[in-house]
Scaffold this motif. Structure first.
Motif, PDB file in Angstrom:
ATOM      1  N   TYR A 177      -1.772   3.379  11.191  1.00 56.67           N
ATOM      2  CA  TYR A 177      -1.345   3.524   9.800  1.00 56.67           C
ATOM      3  C   TYR A 177      -0.660   2.241   9.352  1.00 56.67           C
ATOM      4  O   TYR A 177       0.126   1.645  10.101  1.00 56.67           O
ATOM      5  N   VAL A 178      -0.978   1.829   8.136  1.00 54.72           N
ATOM      6  CA  VAL A 178      -0.305   0.687   7.525  1.00 54.72           C
ATOM      7  C   VAL A 178       0.540   1.235   6.384  1.00 54.72           C
ATOM      8  O   VAL A 178      -0.002   1.756   5.404  1.00 54.72           O
ATOM      9  N   ASN A 179       1.853   1.127   6.509  1.00 55.89           N
ATOM     10  CA  ASN A 179       2.709   1.717   5.482  1.00 55.89           C
ATOM     11  C   ASN A 179       3.621   0.681   4.853  1.00 55.89           C
ATOM     12  O   ASN A 179       3.702  -0.468   5.295  1.00 55.89           O
ATOM     13  N   ALA A 180       4.290   1.113   3.804  1.00 54.11           N
ATOM     14  CA  ALA A 180       5.108   0.178   3.021  1.00 54.11           C
ATOM     15  C   ALA A 180       6.372  -0.226   3.752  1.00 54.11           C
ATOM     16  O   ALA A 180       6.718  -1.406   3.826  1.00 54.11           O
ATOM     17  N   ILE A 181       7.095   0.755   4.299  1.00 54.07           N
ATOM     18  CA  ILE A 181       8.433   0.440   4.793  1.00 54.07           C
ATOM     19  C   ILE A 181       8.401  -0.555   5.937  1.00 54.07           C
ATOM     20  O   ILE A 181       9.233  -1.484   5.987  1.00 54.07           O
ATOM     21  N   VAL A 182       7.488  -0.422   6.858  1.00 52.01           N
ATOM     22  CA  VAL A 182       7.430  -1.366   7.977  1.00 52.01           C
ATOM     23  C   VAL A 182       7.160  -2.773   7.472  1.00 52.01           C
ATOM     24  O   VAL A 182       7.791  -3.748   7.909  1.00 52.01           O
ATOM     25  N   ASN A 183       6.245  -2.898   6.540  1.00 52.63           N
ATOM     26  CA  ASN A 183       5.905  -4.231   6.039  1.00 52.63           C
ATOM     27  C   ASN A 183       7.006  -4.821   5.170  1.00 52.63           C
ATOM     28  O   ASN A 183       7.238  -6.037   5.202  1.00 52.63           O
TER      29      ASN A 183
END
Length: 374
Positions: A177-183
């Motif tokens: 999963y590519v999510n907002a918070i990590v990035n």
């Protein structure tokens, strides 16, 4: 009670003799209550989780940076030292840590600090702790704390690029999963290090590349708010708008502006901040999460404070009355309407007090600290 435990509660002695309810004294009172949850054996605050603990530590550091009280500063420094020593024992998934970053970290920081102790396989958890140790470094100047953040960053940078194209990182070690918070956290961490580590340009380059990828990723929608992440085919998934997803990027853009002085970064931050205020504030300028009053899990209870903290960071480089209006309204309402008889601060900042734990309290305390003029 041990001498160490008494020192963690030291702000109580200060706040009991303060008659005027100023922004500082309110934050100090909130700190006393927060420290009643602090467990000196684990280095974490009882009633909240691992990543929430990093945010509890961050709000303590933020208060110490704007409050010159010897008591507050001593409490902060003692907590940092204790948590630095015993905190990794509370890491829920230490076996998921990937120590392959270590040689790179040693080369970059010339440090023997083992940052892998703070990794749990969830890249957001890792980054929260990195930012917490940067906050502790800002208070103390202790290089070991900064070196932990550098080591965590080096670990996260090995996850670049994500499965969505030419940049970003996935949400965790499973790479699904590519999510907002990590990035946003990876971006903000790079930008924070650009203003503190010796090789500033290295981190400016990382932050600039990460921001370029993020703003073109599709996670920022046409309303300038940020959805939770991307679909398997790397499109905006339209998932819930959370306040912290609007906040962390603001702090990253503020730090990148400090390091690189690019006005377009502040233009982007202003659009996101104004859109978030419109989305999350009520008619009285108080911030709410969509899951309130009774559907917020132990993660969402932390989100609003993170938004306010980063809104204040943006305000420090690009002042705007709208930002302080929301901060001050939220802080005032928390103290008046969302505080119980034990000075514990709850989930719904407009009141009444419902759910209360170290997470809701530290999140609300972020607003009290942000309301302090500096």
């Amino acid at each position: 009670m041990s001498p160490l435990a008494r020192s963690f509660l030291a702000p109580l002695l200060l706040t009991t003799c303060v008659s005027a309810e100023t922004a500082v004294s309110r934050a100090e009172a909130a700190l006393t209550t927060l420290q009643s949850w602090y467990n000196e054996s684990t280095g974490i605050w009882n009633t909240c989780g691992w990543w929430n603990g990093a945010n509890c530590m961050t709000v303590l550091a933020d208060l110490a940076l704007v409050d010159d009280s010897e008591s507050v500063n001593n409490t902060a420094k003692e907590v940092f030292a204790n948590t630095f020593t015993v905190g990794p024992n509370s890491n829920p998934y230490p076996d998921r840590s990937n120590g392959s970053y270590y040689e790179t970290a040693v080369k970059r920081s010339a440090s023997s600090v083992d940052a892998s102790l703070w990794l749990d396989g969830s890249y957001d958890d890792d980054a929260w702790w990195a930012l917490a140790w940067i906050a502790a470094y800002d208070v103390t100047g202790k290089q070991d704390y900064l070196d932990v953040a550098i080591g965590i960053f080096d670990h996260l940078s090995e996850a670049w690029p994500s499965k969505c194209g030419n940049g970003g990182i996935d949400s965790d070690f499973t790479h699904v999963y590519v999510n907002a918070i990590v990035n946003e956290l990876f971006f903000s961490l790079a930008a924070h290090l650009a203003n503190r580590a010796s090789d500033s340009e290295y981190y400016v380059d990382w932050a600039t590349r990460q921001w370029k990828w993020f703003k073109n990723s599709g996670m920022i929608n046409s309303n300038h708010t940020i959805n939770d992440g991307l679909t398997n085919d790397c499109k905006n998934n339209g998932a819930t708008l959370w306040s912290y997803n609007q906040g962390v990027v603001l702090g990253g853009l503020a730090e990148l502006h400090r390091a690189a002085k690019n006005e377009s970064d502040l233009d982007a931050a202003k659009k996101i901040a104004k859109a978030a205020i419109a989305e999350f504030s009520d008619d009285n300028d108080i911030i709410h999460e969509s899951c309130e009053p009774d559907s917020c899990d132990s993660n969402a209870t932390q989100f609003k404070g993170i938004f306010i903290r980063n809104l204040k960071l943006l305000h420090s480089v690009a002042p705007d009355d709208a930002y302080m209006r929301v901060i001050n309204a939220s802080a005032k309402s928390i103290w008046k309407n969302d505080r119980n008889g034990q000075n514990q601060l709850g989930l719904d900042w407009a009141g009444p007090v419902t759910q209360v734990d170290a997470s809701t309290h530290s999140s609300a305390m972020d607003a009290l600290v942000a309301a302090i003029k500096n």
